[in-house]
Motif scaffolding. Structure first.
Motif, PDB file in Angstrom:
ATOM      1  N   ALA A 116       0.832  -1.209   0.000  1.00 25.01           N
ATOM      2  CA  ALA A 116       0.000   0.000   0.000  1.00 25.01           C
ATOM      3  C   ALA A 116       0.862   1.253   0.000  1.00 25.01           C
ATOM      4  N   LEU A 117       1.920   1.244   0.793  1.00 30.40           N
ATOM      5  CA  LEU A 117       2.819   2.393   0.857  1.00 30.40           C
ATOM      6  C   LEU A 117       3.482   2.646  -0.496  1.00 30.40           C
ATOM      7  N   GLU A 118       3.962   1.595  -1.121  1.00 31.29           N
ATOM      8  CA  GLU A 118       4.615   1.741  -2.426  1.00 31.29           C
ATOM      9  C   GLU A 118       3.630   2.235  -3.486  1.00 31.29           C
ATOM     10  N   ALA A 119       2.390   1.770  -3.435  1.00 26.01           N
ATOM     11  CA  ALA A 119       1.381   2.233  -4.387  1.00 26.01           C
ATOM     12  C   ALA A 119       1.102   3.720  -4.194  1.00 26.01           C
ATOM     13  N   GLY A 120       1.042   4.146  -2.951  1.00 25.75           N
ATOM     14  CA  GLY A 120       0.816   5.562  -2.664  1.00 25.75           C
ATOM     15  C   GLY A 120       1.961   6.438  -3.130  1.00 25.75           C
ATOM     16  N   ILE A 121       3.186   5.986  -2.898  1.00 29.05           N
ATOM     17  CA  ILE A 121       4.364   6.741  -3.328  1.00 29.05           C
ATOM     18  C   ILE A 121       4.378   6.873  -4.851  1.00 29.05           C
ATOM     19  N   THR A 122       4.113   5.776  -5.542  1.00 31.44           N
ATOM     20  CA  THR A 122       4.107   5.787  -7.002  1.00 31.44           C
ATOM     21  C   THR A 122       3.019   6.713  -7.538  1.00 31.44           C
ATOM     22  N   ALA A 123       1.811   6.608  -6.978  1.00 29.73           N
ATOM     23  CA  ALA A 123       0.698   7.437  -7.448  1.00 29.73           C
ATOM     24  C   ALA A 123       0.979   8.917  -7.197  1.00 29.73           C
ATOM     25  N   PHE A 124       1.565   9.240  -6.052  1.00 36.21           N
ATOM     26  CA  PHE A 124       1.868  10.638  -5.744  1.00 36.21           C
ATOM     27  C   PHE A 124       2.918  11.178  -6.708  1.00 36.21           C
ATOM     28  N   ALA A 125       3.956  10.391  -6.965  1.00 33.03           N
ATOM     29  CA  ALA A 125       5.018  10.826  -7.882  1.00 33.03           C
ATOM     30  C   ALA A 125       4.452  11.052  -9.282  1.00 33.03           C
ATOM     31  N   GLU A 126       3.578  10.173  -9.744  1.00 38.44           N
ATOM     32  CA  GLU A 126       2.975  10.322 -11.066  1.00 38.44           C
ATOM     33  C   GLU A 126       2.039  11.530 -11.115  1.00 38.44           C
ATOM     34  N   ASN A 157       2.049  16.068 -13.202  1.00 43.17           N
ATOM     35  CA  ASN A 157       0.983  16.800 -13.874  1.00 43.17           C
ATOM     36  C   ASN A 157       0.886  18.213 -13.292  1.00 43.17           C
ATOM     37  N   ASP A 158       1.128  19.212 -14.109  1.00 46.95           N
ATOM     38  CA  ASP A 158       1.078  20.598 -13.648  1.00 46.95           C
ATOM     39  C   ASP A 158      -0.344  21.117 -13.465  1.00 46.95           C
ATOM     40  N   TYR A 159      -1.331  20.346 -13.872  1.00 45.34           N
ATOM     41  CA  TYR A 159      -2.711  20.816 -13.832  1.00 45.34           C
ATOM     42  C   TYR A 159      -3.472  20.364 -12.592  1.00 45.34           C
ATOM     43  N   THR A 160      -2.810  19.676 -11.692  1.00 45.61           N
ATOM     44  CA  THR A 160      -3.478  19.226 -10.470  1.00 45.61           C
ATOM     45  C   THR A 160      -2.871  19.921  -9.259  1.00 45.61           C
ATOM     46  N   SER A 161      -3.708  20.118  -8.259  1.00 47.33           N
ATOM     47  CA  SER A 161      -3.238  20.736  -7.018  1.00 47.33           C
ATOM     48  C   SER A 161      -2.559  19.675  -6.146  1.00 47.33           C
ATOM     49  N   GLN A 162      -1.882  20.132  -5.121  1.00 50.54           N
ATOM     50  CA  GLN A 162      -1.252  19.184  -4.204  1.00 50.54           C
ATOM     51  C   GLN A 162      -2.313  18.326  -3.519  1.00 50.54           C
ATOM     52  N   ALA A 163      -3.462  18.924  -3.210  1.00 54.76           N
ATOM     53  CA  ALA A 163      -4.547  18.163  -2.588  1.00 54.76           C
ATOM     54  C   ALA A 163      -5.021  17.040  -3.508  1.00 54.76           C
ATOM     55  N   GLU A 164      -5.111  17.310  -4.803  1.00 53.48           N
ATOM     56  CA  GLU A 164      -5.514  16.273  -5.758  1.00 53.48           C
ATOM     57  C   GLU A 164      -4.446  15.187  -5.874  1.00 53.48           C
ATOM     58  N   ARG A 217      -4.767  13.063  -2.812  1.00 49.66           N
ATOM     59  CA  ARG A 217      -5.966  12.222  -2.932  1.00 49.66           C
ATOM     60  C   ARG A 217      -5.660  10.998  -3.786  1.00 49.66           C
ATOM     61  N   ALA A 218      -4.954  11.200  -4.898  1.00 47.74           N
ATOM     62  CA  ALA A 218      -4.581  10.085  -5.773  1.00 47.74           C
ATOM     63  C   ALA A 218      -3.718   9.077  -5.014  1.00 47.74           C
ATOM     64  N   ALA A 219      -2.785   9.575  -4.201  1.00 53.49           N
ATOM     65  CA  ALA A 219      -1.924   8.686  -3.419  1.00 53.49           C
ATOM     66  C   ALA A 219      -2.738   7.911  -2.390  1.00 53.49           C
ATOM     67  N   PHE A 220      -3.650   8.595  -1.711  1.00 55.19           N
ATOM     68  CA  PHE A 220      -4.476   7.948  -0.692  1.00 55.19           C
ATOM     69  C   PHE A 220      -5.350   6.852  -1.304  1.00 55.19           C
ATOM     70  N   LEU A 221      -5.986   7.155  -2.434  1.00 56.76           N
ATOM     71  CA  LEU A 221      -6.830   6.150  -3.090  1.00 56.76           C
ATOM     72  C   LEU A 221      -6.012   4.957  -3.576  1.00 56.76           C
ATOM     73  N   ALA A 222      -4.813   5.217  -4.066  1.00 60.47           N
ATOM     74  CA  ALA A 222      -3.939   4.116  -4.500  1.00 60.47           C
ATOM     75  C   ALA A 222      -3.556   3.237  -3.317  1.00 60.47           C
ATOM     76  N   MET A 223      -3.289   3.859  -2.163  1.00 54.57           N
ATOM     77  CA  MET A 223      -2.939   3.083  -0.967  1.00 54.57           C
ATOM     78  C   MET A 223      -4.107   2.199  -0.535  1.00 54.57           C
ATOM     79  N   LEU A 224      -5.313   2.762  -0.526  1.00 52.62           N
ATOM     80  CA  LEU A 224      -6.476   1.969  -0.133  1.00 52.62           C
ATOM     81  C   LEU A 224      -6.708   0.813  -1.100  1.00 52.62           C
ATOM     82  N   SER A 225      -6.569   1.076  -2.392  1.00 55.24           N
ATOM     83  CA  SER A 225      -6.793   0.039  -3.391  1.00 55.24           C
ATOM     84  C   SER A 225      -5.768  -1.087  -3.298  1.00 55.24           C
ATOM     85  N   ALA A 226      -4.549  -0.749  -2.899  1.00 54.02           N
ATOM     86  CA  ALA A 226      -3.469  -1.750  -2.839  1.00 54.02           C
ATOM     87  C   ALA A 226      -3.360  -2.427  -1.476  1.00 54.02           C
ATOM     88  N   TRP A 227      -4.175  -2.022  -0.507  1.00 55.07           N
ATOM     89  CA  TRP A 227      -4.108  -2.600   0.845  1.00 55.07           C
ATOM     90  C   TRP A 227      -4.514  -4.062   0.775  1.00 55.07           C
TER      91      TRP A 227
END
Length: 77
Positions: free
Chosen positions: A10-20, A24-31, A34-44
């Motif tokens: 889950a941690l590795e999925a979150g790190i990867t999703a956040f880095a990806e 993207n210059d069109y997303t905020s840090q909050a977005e 959010r992508a990292a958090f959802l990736a962590m939940l999905s990979a748990w």
């Protein structure tokens, strides 16, 4: 409340999703977070969503997110 051990997958999925998302210059840090958090939940490992309905409460329905946790907060998940 004790510490929760986050499974490595889950941690590795979150790190990867956040880095990806950060690329993207069109997303905020909050977005990006959010992508990292959802990736962590999905990979748990063992995570599932329990859907429920309560017809006796006017048809109310919803879902519960279930994350299996270790008995010992210091143990590897």
């Amino acid at each position: 409340m004790g510490d929760i051990t986050i499974p490595r997958a889950a941690l590795e999925a979150g790190i990867t999703a956040f880095a990806e998302a950060e690329v993207n210059d069109y997303t905020s840090q909050a977005e990006d977070l959010r992508a990292a958090f959802l990736a962590m939940l999905s990979a748990w490992p063992g995570m599932h969503i329990h859907e429920w309905q309560r017809p006796w409460l006017g048809g109310m329905s919803g879902s519960d997110l279930i994350l299996p946790l270790t008995e010992n907060p210091n143990a590897e998940a």
